[in-house]
Scaffold this motif. Structure first.
Motif, mmCIF file in Angstrom:
data_model
loop_
_atom_site.group_PDB
_atom_site.id
_atom_site.type_symbol
_atom_site.label_atom_id
_atom_site.label_comp_id
_atom_site.label_asym_id
_atom_site.label_seq_id
_atom_site.Cartn_x
_atom_site.Cartn_y
_atom_site.Cartn_z
ATOM 1 N N LYS A 238 0.836 -1.203 0.000
ATOM 2 C CA LYS A 238 0.000 0.000 0.000
ATOM 3 C C LYS A 238 0.874 1.258 0.000
ATOM 4 O O LYS A 238 0.608 2.210 -0.743
ATOM 5 N N ARG A 239 1.920 1.265 0.804
ATOM 6 C CA ARG A 239 2.801 2.431 0.872
ATOM 7 C C ARG A 239 3.551 2.644 -0.446
ATOM 8 O O ARG A 239 3.722 3.779 -0.915
ATOM 9 N N LEU A 240 3.996 1.563 -1.052
ATOM 10 C CA LEU A 240 4.699 1.674 -2.330
ATOM 11 C C LEU A 240 3.781 2.167 -3.438
ATOM 12 O O LEU A 240 4.172 3.010 -4.263
ATOM 13 N N LEU A 241 2.547 1.649 -3.475
ATOM 14 C CA LEU A 241 1.592 2.099 -4.488
ATOM 15 C C LEU A 241 1.259 3.573 -4.293
ATOM 16 O O LEU A 241 1.173 4.341 -5.261
ATOM 17 N N THR A 242 1.095 3.982 -3.047
ATOM 18 C CA THR A 242 0.795 5.386 -2.755
ATOM 19 C C THR A 242 1.929 6.296 -3.208
ATOM 20 O O THR A 242 1.713 7.391 -3.738
ATOM 21 N N GLY B 70 3.132 -16.758 -7.522
ATOM 22 C CA GLY B 70 2.777 -17.299 -6.211
ATOM 23 C C GLY B 70 2.382 -16.253 -5.187
ATOM 24 O O GLY B 70 2.157 -16.600 -4.017
ATOM 25 N N PHE B 71 2.309 -14.978 -5.590
ATOM 26 C CA PHE B 71 1.893 -13.951 -4.627
ATOM 27 C C PHE B 71 0.452 -14.221 -4.198
ATOM 28 O O PHE B 71 -0.468 -14.268 -5.028
ATOM 29 N N PRO B 72 0.219 -14.394 -2.893
ATOM 30 C CA PRO B 72 -1.086 -14.882 -2.449
ATOM 31 C C PRO B 72 -2.122 -13.811 -2.097
ATOM 32 O O PRO B 72 -3.252 -14.159 -1.726
ATOM 33 N N TYR B 73 -1.769 -12.531 -2.220
ATOM 34 C CA TYR B 73 -2.669 -11.507 -1.693
ATOM 35 C C TYR B 73 -3.220 -10.583 -2.768
ATOM 36 O O TYR B 73 -3.568 -9.429 -2.492
ATOM 37 N N LYS B 74 -3.353 -11.057 -3.985
ATOM 38 C CA LYS B 74 -3.867 -10.201 -5.059
ATOM 39 C C LYS B 74 -5.262 -9.677 -4.747
ATOM 40 O O LYS B 74 -5.575 -8.499 -4.971
ATOM 41 N N GLU B 75 -6.128 -10.533 -4.260
ATOM 42 C CA GLU B 75 -7.506 -10.119 -3.963
ATOM 43 C C GLU B 75 -7.537 -9.044 -2.887
ATOM 44 O O GLU B 75 -8.378 -8.135 -2.936
ATOM 45 N N ASP B 76 -6.651 -9.169 -1.921
ATOM 46 C CA ASP B 76 -6.591 -8.146 -0.862
ATOM 47 C C ASP B 76 -6.110 -6.806 -1.418
ATOM 48 O O ASP B 76 -6.638 -5.747 -1.062
ATOM 49 N N VAL B 77 -5.101 -6.861 -2.288
ATOM 50 C CA VAL B 77 -4.598 -5.637 -2.900
ATOM 51 C C VAL B 77 -5.677 -4.975 -3.746
ATOM 52 O O VAL B 77 -5.805 -3.745 -3.778
ATOM 53 N N PRO C 89 -8.270 1.193 -1.678
ATOM 54 C CA PRO C 89 -8.921 2.349 -2.303
ATOM 55 C C PRO C 89 -8.098 2.955 -3.442
ATOM 56 O O PRO C 89 -8.668 3.434 -4.426
ATOM 57 N N ILE C 90 -6.776 2.905 -3.312
ATOM 58 C CA ILE C 90 -5.929 3.531 -4.337
ATOM 59 C C ILE C 90 -6.072 2.845 -5.687
ATOM 60 O O ILE C 90 -5.831 3.456 -6.730
ATOM 61 N N ILE C 91 -6.480 1.578 -5.693
ATOM 62 C CA ILE C 91 -6.650 0.857 -6.956
ATOM 63 C C ILE C 91 -7.716 1.551 -7.803
ATOM 64 O O ILE C 91 -7.522 1.801 -9.001
ATOM 65 N N ALA C 92 -8.843 1.885 -7.162
ATOM 66 C CA ALA C 92 -9.911 2.573 -7.892
ATOM 67 C C ALA C 92 -9.576 4.046 -8.104
ATOM 68 O O ALA C 92 -9.860 4.616 -9.171
ATOM 69 N N GLU C 93 -8.967 4.668 -7.103
ATOM 70 C CA GLU C 93 -8.667 6.103 -7.191
ATOM 71 C C GLU C 93 -7.745 6.426 -8.362
ATOM 72 O O GLU C 93 -7.912 7.449 -9.037
#
Length: 207
Positions: free
Chosen positions: A106-110, A124-131, A135-139
């Motif tokens: 989240k901090r890196l994306l921000t 193998g990254f297991p947290y795609k759905e969580d990412v 909010p920043i994904i839509a913003e």
């Protein structure tokens, strides 16, 4: 003047002349000896100076070589310590808990994501759905790619103009380039964080 007087005068004059010749020869010999002695002294002094200069040069070279060897050994040791520190930091990033891993992403994306960027995670990254719920994904209209790569942690951002490497390896490399001088001086292990790194961006080649 009698014959005896003439003979006596001749003998007297010859004796005086002989004495003068001897004296002159002695004076010349003394001068030659003094000159030779002075030349020998000068030559000896010059030789001693030359020998001293050569000795000092040899000692200085040895000292310089010793300092250089010591500096090389110290540099290798500092690099070894830094390698150990950053290898450990990379391992810790890989082993982050779900909560901490998501917080880091989240901090890196921000900090680095731009409008419309595509996110490519490691295999193998297991947290795609969580990412995807950030909010920043839509913003910023970010897209999570179905494609994955062998990244060994972290992700890449693909944009229209630039590609940003936010893999753990790139993050730690950027941190090391910025702080290795201070770290090498202190030789104190330091945990790399996302807050104080600036991963390199590379511009896409114009098509």
């Amino acid at each position: 003047m009698s014959k005896e007087q003439v003979v006596e005068r001749i003998i007297s004059d010859a004796t005086a002349e002989a004495q003068a010749i001897v004296q002159e020869a002695e004076n010349k010999a003394a001068k030659l000896l003094a000159d030779a002695s002075a030349r020998v002294k000068t030559a000896r002094e010059e030789t001693e100076k030359e020998m001293l200069a050569k000795r000092n040069s040899i000692l200085e070279k040895r000292a310089a070589d010793a300092r250089l060897d010591g500096a090389k050994i110290l540099l290798r040791e500092k690099r070894r310590v830094l390698d150990t520190v950053y290898d450990e930091a990379h391992s810790r990033l890989i082993e982050l808990s779900k909560e901490n891993a998501l917080e880091l992403i989240k901090r890196l994306l921000t900090a680095y994501a731009e409008e419309g960027d595509e996110i490519i995670f490691s295999k193998g990254f297991p947290y795609k759905e969580d990412v995807a719920q950030f909010p920043i994904i839509a913003e910023r209209n970010l897209r999570i790619s179905a494609e994955t790569q062998e990244l060994n942690g972290g992700f890449r951002l693909i944009g229209e103009k630039a590609e940003k490497d936010l893999t753990y390896e790139a993050i730690l490399k950027a941190d090391r380039e910025e702080y290795q001088a201070a770290l090498a001086k202190e030789l104190v292990p330091r945990r790399a964080t996302a807050a104080n790194v600036c991963p390199r961006s590379r511009r896409k080649r114009a098509s």
